[in-house]
Design an enzyme around this catalytic site. Structure first.
Site, mmCIF file in Angstrom:
data_model
loop_
_atom_site.group_PDB
_atom_site.id
_atom_site.type_symbol
_atom_site.label_atom_id
_atom_site.label_comp_id
_atom_site.label_asym_id
_atom_site.label_seq_id
_atom_site.Cartn_x
_atom_site.Cartn_y
_atom_site.Cartn_z
ATOM 1 N N LYS A 19 0.850 -1.206 0.000
ATOM 2 C CA LYS A 19 0.000 0.000 0.000
ATOM 3 C C LYS A 19 0.877 1.245 0.000
ATOM 4 C CE LYS A 19 0.925 1.554 4.254
ATOM 5 N NZ LYS A 19 1.510 2.837 4.574
ATOM 6 N N ALA A 117 3.826 -1.506 4.183
ATOM 7 C CA ALA A 117 3.008 -2.473 4.911
ATOM 8 C C ALA A 117 3.138 -3.910 4.407
ATOM 9 C CB ALA A 117 1.534 -2.027 4.909
ATOM 10 N N ASP A 153 -2.907 -1.581 9.186
ATOM 11 C CA ASP A 153 -2.929 -1.631 7.713
ATOM 12 C C ASP A 153 -3.460 -2.959 7.167
ATOM 13 O OD1 ASP A 153 -1.727 0.905 7.583
ATOM 14 O OD2 ASP A 153 0.294 0.064 7.556
HETATM 15 P P1 ATP Z 1 4.502 -0.619 9.044
HETATM 16 O O1 ATP Z 1 3.443 -1.560 8.553
HETATM 17 O O2 ATP Z 1 4.754 -0.687 10.512
HETATM 18 O O3 ATP Z 1 4.430 0.758 8.461
HETATM 19 P P2 ATP Z 1 6.511 -1.217 7.126
HETATM 20 O O4 ATP Z 1 5.536 -1.293 6.041
HETATM 21 O O5 ATP Z 1 7.489 -0.095 7.072
HETATM 22 O O6 ATP Z 1 5.843 -1.242 8.525
HETATM 23 P P3 ATP Z 1 7.021 -4.061 7.233
HETATM 24 O O7 ATP Z 1 7.672 -4.631 6.012
HETATM 25 O O8 ATP Z 1 5.600 -4.373 7.469
HETATM 26 O O9 ATP Z 1 7.342 -2.522 7.223
HETATM 27 O O10 ATP Z 1 7.922 -4.541 8.470
HETATM 28 C C1 ATP Z 1 8.068 -3.893 9.693
HETATM 29 C C2 ATP Z 1 8.728 -4.873 10.691
HETATM 30 O O11 ATP Z 1 7.773 -5.896 11.026
HETATM 31 C C3 ATP Z 1 9.923 -5.648 10.129
HETATM 32 O O12 ATP Z 1 11.125 -4.957 10.329
HETATM 33 C C4 ATP Z 1 9.885 -6.968 10.895
HETATM 34 O O13 ATP Z 1 10.695 -6.912 12.030
HETATM 35 C C5 ATP Z 1 8.437 -7.127 11.351
HETATM 36 N N1 ATP Z 1 7.711 -8.264 10.691
HETATM 37 C C6 ATP Z 1 6.975 -9.216 11.289
HETATM 38 N N2 ATP Z 1 6.427 -10.045 10.393
HETATM 39 C C7 ATP Z 1 6.803 -9.627 9.198
HETATM 40 C C8 ATP Z 1 6.544 -10.076 7.885
HETATM 41 N N3 ATP Z 1 5.788 -11.153 7.607
HETATM 42 N N4 ATP Z 1 7.087 -9.382 6.890
HETATM 43 C C9 ATP Z 1 7.849 -8.278 7.132
HETATM 44 N N5 ATP Z 1 8.146 -7.835 8.347
HETATM 45 C C10 ATP Z 1 7.619 -8.485 9.388
#
Ligand code: ATP
Length: 315
Positions: A19, A117, A153
C-alpha cells in the site's frame, strides 16, 4: 460437518499488495499511544505471496520467508513473532480450532520496513489462505475484524483498490477510483522504523516545528478527483504528514526527493523510506525510470490501483 473442516487441498497461495498513502493526515497522539489517522490508501502492483500447507501431524505453525537479493530479510523473523503466523493462529482460534496448524511460505516482493506495509500484506494473505486451506468459511466482516486486531494496515491489504482509512487506519471505506496512475517506486537499502518516525512527528508538533496539519478538506478534494478519474490533478493533491519527520531523521531522503522532483510529483510512502514518483501513463513512467537507471538508482514501475488479497493458486 467435520468433513467440511478437512483441508481442501495441499497448498493455497494468496497474493497481497503493497500500500501507499495518497493522503496521510496524522492527528495528535492519543492517550493509548496511537495517532488518529485520516488517510487515502492505494494498493500498488508490488506483491507478497503466501503459500499455506497443512502442518505435518504433531507439528505446530511454522514460517519460511524468501526473496530475491534486492530485499533484505534480516529483520523478518521466521518464528512465532512473524505477523503471518500470528494471523494464522488468530483465525484458527476464532473458529475454536487450536488443533489446526499450517506451514507458511512467504515470497516477498514488498521491501521490508519500507513504509509499504509488507508485514500487513502477509497477515492479510495468510488470513485468506488459511481460511481456504481448512475450508473455514469466515465471513468478510469477521475477516476484517480479525485483520484490524493484527494491525492498522491489515484490513486495507484485504480489500485493496483505493480506500479511505480512519481510526488508526483500520476502519476502511472503499473509494471508486477511476484514475490509472503508474508509480516509479524507489526503495532504499536502509529501512526506517515506523515508531521512530511517529516519535519525531510528536517532538516536532510539540515544538510546532514545520508541521502543518493536513486540512480535512484536502482529503475530500482528493477523493472527488479519484472518483472523477482526474489523474492530471492527482500530483497536486498528494500529501503526507510524516514527510517532515522522516526527512528530519533521514536527510539523505530529502536529498533524493530533490532529484526525484525533476521527474514528477514525489510522495513518501507512509513512514518511508520508500519514495514514489507519480506518472500519468506507463510511457511517462518509463521515461522517469530511464533517468533513474542512468543515475544508478534502483526502482520498480508499478500500476495502481490493484486488487487486495486474492487466491492465485490451489493445489
Ligand atoms: P509498518 O506496517 O509498521 O508501516 P513497514 O511497512 O514499514 O511497517 P514491514 O515490512 O511491514 O514494514 O515490516 C516492519 C517490521 O515488522 C519488520 O522490520 C519486521 O521486524 C516485522 N515483521 C513481522 N512479520 C513480518 C513479515 N511477515 N514481513 C515483514 N516484516 C515483518
Amino acid at each position: 460437518m467435520t468433513a467440511a473442516l478437512e483441508p481442501t487441498g495441499v497448498a493455497v497461495t494468496v497474493r497481497a499488495p503493497a500500500k501507499i498513502n495518497l493522503h496521510l493526515g496524522v492527528g495528535p497522539v492519543r492517550p493509548d499511544g496511537f495517532h488518529p489517522l485520516a488517510t487515502v490508501y492505494q494498493a500498488i502492483g508490488l506483491y507478497d505471496d503466501v503459500t499455506a500447507t497443512p502442518a505435518a501431524p504433531g507439528d505446530g505453525w511454522s514460517v519460511h520467508t524468501i526473496a530475491d537479493a534486492s530485499i533484505d530479510l534480516a529483520t523478518v523473523a521466521d518464528d512465532e513473532t512473524n505477523l503471518a503466523v500470528r494471523a494464522g493462529r488468530l483465525l484458527a482460534a476464532h473458529h475454536g480450532r487450536d488443533d489446526l496448524a499450517a506451514h507458511l511460505e512467504i515470497h516477498k516482493g514488498i521491501p521490508v520496513a519500507g513504509g509499504m506495509a509488507g508485514g500487513s500484506a502477509d497477515a492479510a494473505a495468510t488470513l485468506v489462505a488459511v481460511d481456504r486451506l481448512f475450508d473455514l468459511r469466515t465471513s468478510d466482516d469477521d475477516l476484517l475484524a480479525l485483520a484490524a486486531q493484527l494491525g492498522s494496515d491489515v484490513p486495507f491489504a484485504l480489500i485493496g483498490g483505493t480506500a479511505v482509512g480512519t481510526g488508526r487506519g483500520e476502519v476502511v471505506e472503499p473509494v471508486a477510483d477511476a484514475t490509472e496512475p503508474w508509480w516509479v517506486v524507489v526503495p532504499h537499502e536502509i529501512g526506517l522504523s515506523t515508531p521512530l518516525v511517529y516519535r519525531r512527528f510528536d517532538e516536532l508538533v510539540e515544538r510546532s516545528d514545520g508541521i502543518v496539519p493536513a486540512d480535512p478538506g484536502q482529503l475530500a478534494d482528493l477523493v472527488a478527483l479519484l472518483r472523477a478519474g482526474d489523474g492530471a490533478r492527482l500530483g497536486a493533491h498528494l500529501h503526507n504528514d510524516l514527510t517532515v519527520p522522516a526527512y528530519d531523521l533521514r536527510p539523505d531522503l530529502a536529498e533524493r526527493a530533490a532529484l526525484l522532483d525533476e521527474l514528477g510529483p514525489v510522495l513518501l510512502s507512509g513512514s518511508g523510506p520508500t519514495q514514489l514518483v507519480l506518472s500519468e501513463s506507463a510511457e511517462e513512467a518509463r521515461a522517469a525510470a530511464a533517468r533513474l537507471t542512468q543515475e544508478g538508482i534502483a526502482h520498480w514501475l508499478v500500476p495502481a490501483p490493484v486488487a487486495g488479497a486474492h487466491v492465485v493458486d490451489i493445489l
